[in-house]
Structures are given as structure tokens and as C-alpha cells.
Scaffold this motif. Structure first.
Motif, PDB file in Angstrom:
ATOM      1  N   ARG A  36       0.801  -1.382   0.061  1.00 13.24           N
ATOM      2  CA  ARG A  36      -0.109  -0.099   0.141  1.00 13.24           C
ATOM      3  C   ARG A  36       1.024   1.273  -0.251  1.00 13.24           C
ATOM      4  O   ARG A  36       1.747   1.500   0.825  1.00 13.24           O
ATOM      5  N   PRO A  37       0.594   2.092  -0.854  1.00  8.51           N
ATOM      6  CA  PRO A  37       1.459   3.412  -1.094  1.00  8.51           C
ATOM      7  C   PRO A  37       1.232   4.449   0.000  1.00  8.51           C
ATOM      8  O   PRO A  37      -0.056   4.289   0.860  1.00  8.51           O
ATOM      9  N   LYS A  38       2.231   5.174   0.434  1.00  4.67           N
ATOM     10  CA  LYS A  38       1.689   6.386   1.223  1.00  4.67           C
ATOM     11  C   LYS A  38       0.460   7.315   0.687  1.00  4.67           C
ATOM     12  O   LYS A  38       0.710   7.951  -0.485  1.00  4.67           O
ATOM     13  N   GLU A  39      -0.414   7.636   1.460  1.00  9.61           N
ATOM     14  CA  GLU A  39      -1.715   8.278   1.189  1.00  9.61           C
ATOM     15  C   GLU A  39      -1.007   9.740   0.587  1.00  9.61           C
ATOM     16  O   GLU A  39      -1.496  10.271  -0.561  1.00  9.61           O
ATOM     17  N   GLY A  40      -0.433  10.426   1.368  1.00  9.39           N
ATOM     18  CA  GLY A  40       0.319  11.933   1.148  1.00  9.39           C
ATOM     19  C   GLY A  40       0.743  11.943  -0.118  1.00  9.39           C
ATOM     20  O   GLY A  40       0.555  12.818  -0.931  1.00  9.39           O
ATOM     21  N   VAL A  41       1.707  10.986  -0.547  1.00 15.67           N
ATOM     22  CA  VAL A  41       2.393  11.122  -1.752  1.00 15.67           C
ATOM     23  C   VAL A  41       1.736  10.724  -2.748  1.00 15.67           C
ATOM     24  O   VAL A  41       1.589  11.267  -3.937  1.00 15.67           O
ATOM     25  N   LEU A  42       0.786   9.662  -2.541  1.00 20.55           N
ATOM     26  CA  LEU A  42      -0.380   9.301  -4.034  1.00 20.55           C
ATOM     27  C   LEU A  42      -1.130  10.521  -4.099  1.00 20.55           C
ATOM     28  O   LEU A  42      -1.314  10.927  -5.222  1.00 20.55           O
ATOM     29  N   THR A  43      -1.585  11.210  -3.184  1.00 23.68           N
ATOM     30  CA  THR A  43      -2.536  12.502  -3.282  1.00 23.68           C
ATOM     31  C   THR A  43      -1.889  13.670  -4.108  1.00 23.68           C
ATOM     32  O   THR A  43      -2.494  14.098  -5.107  1.00 23.68           O
ATOM     33  N   VAL A  44      -0.505  13.764  -3.594  1.00 27.65           N
ATOM     34  CA  VAL A  44       0.231  14.870  -4.375  1.00 27.65           C
ATOM     35  C   VAL A  44       0.656  14.389  -5.639  1.00 27.65           C
ATOM     36  O   VAL A  44       0.312  15.330  -6.981  1.00 27.65           O
ATOM     37  N   LEU A  45       0.696  13.246  -6.119  1.00 25.38           N
ATOM     38  CA  LEU A  45       1.153  12.815  -7.431  1.00 25.38           C
ATOM     39  C   LEU A  45      -0.196  12.956  -8.315  1.00 25.38           C
ATOM     40  O   LEU A  45      -0.170  13.525  -9.438  1.00 25.38           O
ATOM     41  N   LEU A  46      -1.326  12.442  -7.796  1.00 28.32           N
ATOM     42  CA  LEU A  46      -2.540  12.489  -8.473  1.00 28.32           C
ATOM     43  C   LEU A  46      -2.860  13.944  -8.721  1.00 28.32           C
ATOM     44  O   LEU A  46      -3.624  14.408  -9.841  1.00 28.32           O
ATOM     45  N   GLY A  47      -2.833  14.719  -7.804  1.00 27.97           N
ATOM     46  CA  GLY A  47      -3.279  16.251  -7.877  1.00 27.97           C
ATOM     47  C   GLY A  47      -2.286  17.009  -9.012  1.00 27.97           C
ATOM     48  O   GLY A  47      -2.804  17.640  -9.881  1.00 27.97           O
ATOM     49  N   ALA A  48      -1.048  16.459  -9.062  1.00 26.47           N
ATOM     50  CA  ALA A  48       0.071  17.019 -10.277  1.00 26.47           C
ATOM     51  C   ALA A  48      -0.438  16.681 -11.261  1.00 26.47           C
ATOM     52  O   ALA A  48      -0.185  17.530 -12.439  1.00 26.47           O
ATOM     53  N   SER A  49      -0.670  15.483 -11.439  1.00 33.85           N
ATOM     54  CA  SER A  49      -1.277  14.742 -12.593  1.00 33.85           C
ATOM     55  C   SER A  49      -2.601  15.682 -13.320  1.00 33.85           C
ATOM     56  O   SER A  49      -2.446  15.812 -14.523  1.00 33.85           O
ATOM     57  N   ALA A  50      -3.317  15.677 -12.503  1.00 32.12           N
ATOM     58  CA  ALA A  50      -4.408  16.529 -12.885  1.00 32.12           C
ATOM     59  C   ALA A  50      -4.377  17.927 -13.257  1.00 32.12           C
ATOM     60  O   ALA A  50      -4.852  18.371 -14.272  1.00 32.12           O
ATOM     61  N   GLY A  51      -3.379  18.714 -12.501  1.00 35.47           N
ATOM     62  CA  GLY A  51      -3.098  19.858 -13.190  1.00 35.47           C
ATOM     63  C   GLY A  51      -2.332  19.848 -14.338  1.00 35.47           C
ATOM     64  O   GLY A  51      -2.672  20.613 -15.182  1.00 35.47           O
ATOM     65  N   ILE A  52      -1.438  18.837 -14.664  1.00 37.10           N
ATOM     66  CA  ILE A  52      -0.591  18.732 -15.883  1.00 37.10           C
ATOM     67  C   ILE A  52      -1.627  18.376 -17.058  1.00 37.10           C
ATOM     68  O   ILE A  52      -1.501  18.888 -18.160  1.00 37.10           O
ATOM     69  N   MET A  53      -2.469  17.366 -16.809  1.00 38.94           N
ATOM     70  CA  MET A  53      -3.358  17.106 -17.774  1.00 38.94           C
ATOM     71  C   MET A  53      -4.405  18.583 -18.130  1.00 38.94           C
ATOM     72  O   MET A  53      -4.549  18.457 -19.317  1.00 38.94           O
ATOM     73  N   ILE A  54      -4.797  19.253 -17.185  1.00 39.30           N
ATOM     74  CA  ILE A  54      -5.722  20.245 -17.541  1.00 39.30           C
ATOM     75  C   ILE A  54      -4.955  21.327 -18.396  1.00 39.30           C
ATOM     76  O   ILE A  54      -5.482  21.912 -19.651  1.00 39.30           O
ATOM     77  N   ALA A  55      -3.734  21.680 -18.035  1.00 43.06           N
ATOM     78  CA  ALA A  55      -2.829  22.529 -18.846  1.00 43.06           C
ATOM     79  C   ALA A  55      -2.675  22.065 -20.272  1.00 43.06           C
ATOM     80  O   ALA A  55      -2.783  22.935 -21.022  1.00 43.06           O
ATOM     81  N   ALA A  56      -2.153  20.669 -20.166  1.00 41.66           N
ATOM     82  CA  ALA A  56      -1.839  20.106 -21.594  1.00 41.66           C
ATOM     83  C   ALA A  56      -2.984  20.128 -22.488  1.00 41.66           C
ATOM     84  O   ALA A  56      -3.003  20.373 -23.726  1.00 41.66           O
ATOM     85  N   SER A  57      -4.523  19.866 -21.889  1.00 44.37           N
ATOM     86  CA  SER A  57      -5.544  20.077 -22.468  1.00 44.37           C
ATOM     87  C   SER A  57      -6.090  21.402 -23.264  1.00 44.37           C
ATOM     88  O   SER A  57      -6.112  21.721 -24.650  1.00 44.37           O
ATOM     89  N   PHE A  58      -5.364  22.537 -22.480  1.00 41.79           N
ATOM     90  CA  PHE A  58      -5.436  23.947 -23.218  1.00 41.79           C
ATOM     91  C   PHE A  58      -4.278  24.206 -24.106  1.00 41.79           C
ATOM     92  O   PHE A  58      -4.812  24.542 -25.398  1.00 41.79           O
ATOM     93  N   PHE A  59      -3.180  24.136 -23.633  1.00 44.50           N
ATOM     94  CA  PHE A  59      -1.845  24.503 -24.603  1.00 44.50           C
ATOM     95  C   PHE A  59      -1.668  23.873 -25.361  1.00 44.50           C
ATOM     96  O   PHE A  59      -1.287  24.181 -26.581  1.00 44.50           O
TER      97      PHE A  59
END
Length: 260
Positions: A36-59
């Protein structure tokens, strides 16, 4: 870098998709290190992934779609294409949700359906990268346009790492062996390879559909972020999730503006 930019769009898409798949496999391989991964690490990684995907969708998708030449006004093409892409993901989620309710008492089948949902969402992501490379090699080709496809592939590759973890660890928690959990999880990312190549070939062959394909891919990616990544990361620590989204978006925006 120049040798890569000189390749045909489908070859660029193939190489990029293999890197994206490798990141999914790398994330899935974490199942060998921990149950089982550490919750905090996975939360930050998933949040960063969401931000990257949103920016990539626009730019990397919407802006090229707006700037591309088409038979209809850009606002019509982008709006309708974006809505169709979002509707595709929403419709897929509704269909899968109904199927999951039908099998809610059968654990193995429910797990299989959840796995299928992640795999299905990887298809438009792969196609988006292929279409972006076709845009760089086709209409108004330039190094900047080709780099947009490369940055989009990079953004999805970063997102694929925690996604591989999110598929592998629940399977491991349900009693599946580490090897089988890894094999199933990495397989969810393998569909991006043919989808990416197909998207590049189709968009290159039919140039008039390019702005539609770009807008459709953007709508699908934003819908995937809203249906999968945002709910998953914000189910934990909201502060870490928000920080991850903002940092991920800024990272992708800086890379696109600086290199584009």
C-alpha cells in the motif's frame, strides 16, 4: 531533439506512446515494493497529474485547434468538438456505472469493470497525443507545434505513473499476487500505444478533421480528469491535492510557454 522532430508524425507518436506506457509499468512495479502506498505521496502525485492534464488540454490541444484552418469558424469547431469529447467520457462512465451496479455483489467482476474503466480512459489520452503530433507535422508545421505534442506526451507520462499505482495496489489489496497485479496494471497503459499511432495516422490522412480531433481529445482529457483524478486525489488531504493541482498546472504551463 532535431532527429525526433524530423520523424514522421506516426513515428513520433509511437516513440512517445512507448515512453507513456513505460511510466505506467513503472508505477505498477511499485506493487513489488509495498502492499500500500503512502496516502500523502499518492495524493500529491494525482493532484499534480490533474493539473498537468488540464494545462496540456488547453496549451497542447485547444490552442492548436483554435489556430488551425477549418471550414467552420474556430469557435464552432472547438466548442462542438470539446463537447463531443466530454460526452464520450461521460457516456462511457454512465454505461460502466450501470454495469457495475449489476455486478455489485461479485467482487472479481467489479474489479474487472473498474480495470476496464481505467483502460477505456487511456484510449482518448493516447489518441490525443497522436493527434497533437499530427498537428505539428501537418498544418502550419513548426518546431513549436511538434514540441506541443511532445509536452502533451510528457504530461500524460507523468500522470501515468500514479495511475499505474492506482490500478495495481487495489488488485494487490484484494489478494492478487504482486506479479499478476503488475501485469494487469501495465496492460491498462498498453492500449495507449496503438491509440496514439492510430490518432496520428488518422489526423494526418484527413487534415480537415484535425481541429475537430484536437478539440475532441481536449474534451475527453478534461472529462477524464474530472471523473477520475480529481475525485481520487481530493478524497484524501484536500490541501495536498490542491497544491498538487496548482503545481502540476504551473509546471506544464511553464514548459509549454518556455519551449513553445
Amino acid at each position: 531533439m532535431q532527429w525526433f522532430l524530423a520523424l514522421d508524425a506516426w513515428l513520433q507518436a509511437l516513440i512517445a506512446s512507448l515512453v507513456m506506457y513505460a511510466m505506467t509499468a513503472l508505477g505498477a512495479a511499485c506493487v513489488f515494493l509495498s502492499k500500500r502506498p503512502k496516502e500523502g505521496v499518492l495524493t500529491v502525485l494525482l493532484g499534480a497529474s490533474a493539473g498537468i492534464m488540464i494545462a496540456a488540454s488547453f496549451f497542447s490541444l485547444l490552442l492548436p485547434a483554435i489556430e488551425a484552418d477549418g471550414t467552420l469558424p474556430a469557435y464552432v469547431t472547438v466548442t462542438v468538438g470539446f463537447l463531443l469529447g466530454g460526452a464520450f467520457i461521460v457516456g462511457s462512465d454512465l454505461l460502466l456505472s450501470r454495469t457495475q451496479r449489476s455486478f455489485r455483489t461479485i467482487g472479481d467482476k467489479r474489479t474487472a469493470l473498474l480495470y476496464f474503466a481505467v483502460t477505456l480512459h487511456n484510449v482518448p489520452e493516447g489518441m490525443a497525443v497522436g493527434v497533437a503530433f499530427a498537428a505539428g507535422a501537418g498544418l502550419a508545421a513548426s518546431d513549436g507545434a511538434a514540441l506541443a505534442g511532445l509536452l502533451l506526451a510528457l504530461g500524460i507520462a507523468v500522470q501515468n505513473f500514479p495511475e499505474g499505482m492506482c490500478v495495481a495496489f487495489p488488485m494487490r489489496a484484494r489478494g492478487m499476487s504482486p506479479v499478476r497485479s503488475f501485469l494487469f496494471a501495465q496492460g491498462s497503459g498498453a492500449v495507449e500505444v496503438p491509440a496514439c499511432v492510430l490518432g496520428a495516422l488518422a489526423a494526418s490522412a484527413v487534415g480537415s478533421l484535425l481541429p475537430w480531433a484536437l478539440a475532441f481529445s481536449a474534451g475527453a482529457m478534461v472529462a477524464v480528469v474530472c471523473s477520475e483524478l480529481i475525485p481520487e486525489c481530493f478524497s484524501g488531504n484536500k490541501t495536498l491535492a490542491t497544491a498538487g493541482v496548482v503545481v502540476g498546472f504551473c509546471l506544464m504551463m511553464v514548459l509549454d510557454v518556455a519551449l513553445g
